[in-house]
Design a protein around this motif. Structure first.
Motif, PDB file in Angstrom:
ATOM      1  N   PRO A  42       0.819  -1.203   0.000  1.00 22.83           N
ATOM      2  CA  PRO A  42       0.000   0.000   0.000  1.00 22.83           C
ATOM      3  C   PRO A  42       0.858   1.259   0.000  1.00 22.83           C
ATOM      4  O   PRO A  42       1.931   1.304   0.598  1.00 22.83           O
ATOM      5  CB  PRO A  42      -0.823  -0.101   1.283  1.00 22.83           C
ATOM      6  CG  PRO A  42      -0.231  -1.192   2.066  1.00 22.83           C
ATOM      7  CD  PRO A  42       0.618  -2.025   1.175  1.00 22.83           C
ATOM      8  N   ALA A  43       0.377   2.255  -0.689  1.00 22.18           N
ATOM      9  CA  ALA A  43       1.105   3.519  -0.777  1.00 22.18           C
ATOM     10  C   ALA A  43       1.091   4.217   0.580  1.00 22.18           C
ATOM     11  O   ALA A  43       0.281   3.901   1.457  1.00 22.18           O
ATOM     12  CB  ALA A  43       0.465   4.401  -1.832  1.00 22.18           C
ATOM     13  N   ALA A  44       1.989   5.168   0.738  1.00 17.55           N
ATOM     14  CA  ALA A  44       2.095   5.890   2.014  1.00 17.55           C
ATOM     15  C   ALA A  44       0.796   6.608   2.346  1.00 17.55           C
ATOM     16  O   ALA A  44       0.353   6.621   3.498  1.00 17.55           O
ATOM     17  CB  ALA A  44       3.255   6.871   1.954  1.00 17.55           C
ATOM     18  N   VAL A  49      -5.511   4.643   6.483  1.00 15.62           N
ATOM     19  CA  VAL A  49      -5.894   3.498   7.317  1.00 15.62           C
ATOM     20  C   VAL A  49      -5.593   3.793   8.784  1.00 15.62           C
ATOM     21  O   VAL A  49      -6.403   3.502   9.668  1.00 15.62           O
ATOM     22  CB  VAL A  49      -5.170   2.223   6.842  1.00 15.62           C
ATOM     23  CG1 VAL A  49      -5.344   1.093   7.843  1.00 15.62           C
ATOM     24  CG2 VAL A  49      -5.688   1.801   5.479  1.00 15.62           C
ATOM     25  N   ALA A  50      -4.439   4.392   9.043  1.00 18.19           N
ATOM     26  CA  ALA A  50      -4.076   4.718  10.427  1.00 18.19           C
ATOM     27  C   ALA A  50      -5.040   5.750  11.016  1.00 18.19           C
ATOM     28  O   ALA A  50      -5.450   5.627  12.173  1.00 18.19           O
ATOM     29  CB  ALA A  50      -2.650   5.248  10.477  1.00 18.19           C
ATOM     30  N   LEU A  95     -11.839   5.263  14.844  1.00 15.62           N
ATOM     31  CA  LEU A  95     -12.663   4.178  15.379  1.00 15.62           C
ATOM     32  C   LEU A  95     -12.348   3.937  16.849  1.00 15.62           C
ATOM     33  O   LEU A  95     -13.241   3.645  17.646  1.00 15.62           O
ATOM     34  CB  LEU A  95     -12.447   2.898  14.568  1.00 15.62           C
ATOM     35  CG  LEU A  95     -13.084   2.881  13.191  1.00 15.62           C
ATOM     36  CD1 LEU A  95     -12.646   1.642  12.429  1.00 15.62           C
ATOM     37  CD2 LEU A  95     -14.595   2.941  13.280  1.00 15.62           C
ATOM     38  N   ARG A  96     -11.079   4.062  17.221  1.00 16.43           N
ATOM     39  CA  ARG A  96     -10.686   3.889  18.619  1.00 16.43           C
ATOM     40  C   ARG A  96     -11.333   4.964  19.493  1.00 16.43           C
ATOM     41  O   ARG A  96     -11.833   4.681  20.578  1.00 16.43           O
ATOM     42  CB  ARG A  96      -9.154   3.948  18.716  1.00 16.43           C
ATOM     43  CG  ARG A  96      -8.611   3.907  20.118  1.00 16.43           C
ATOM     44  CD  ARG A  96      -8.867   2.530  20.750  1.00 16.43           C
ATOM     45  NE  ARG A  96      -8.473   2.499  22.123  1.00 16.43           N
ATOM     46  CZ  ARG A  96      -7.308   2.031  22.543  1.00 16.43           C
ATOM     47  NH1 ARG A  96      -6.444   1.545  21.700  1.00 16.43           N
ATOM     48  NH2 ARG A  96      -7.026   2.026  23.825  1.00 16.43           N
TER      49      ARG A  96
END
Length: 53
Positions: free
Chosen positions: A13-15, A21-22, A28-29
């Motif tokens: 996956p690209a940066a 995603v992070a 979500l957290r």
């Protein structure tokens, strides 16, 4: 007969995608933490106003 096709390896996956995603995981957290806090407060209120005998 069908000609054989070689499977292409998936690229890492690209940066920018990793960053997205992070960020999504972090959001979500936060949502989960808020829901957990809300549930704990509701449980405390229920314990105070509805004591079991």
């Amino acid at each position: 007969m069908m000609p054989c096709r070689t499977l292409r390896k998936s690229a890492p996956p690209a940066a920018a995608e990793r960053d997205a995603v992070a960020e999504c995981a972090l959001e979500l957290r936060r949502i989960g933490d808020k829901a957990d806090l809300r549930q704990r407060i509701l449980n405390l209120i229920a314990k105070l106003f509805c004591p079991k005998t």
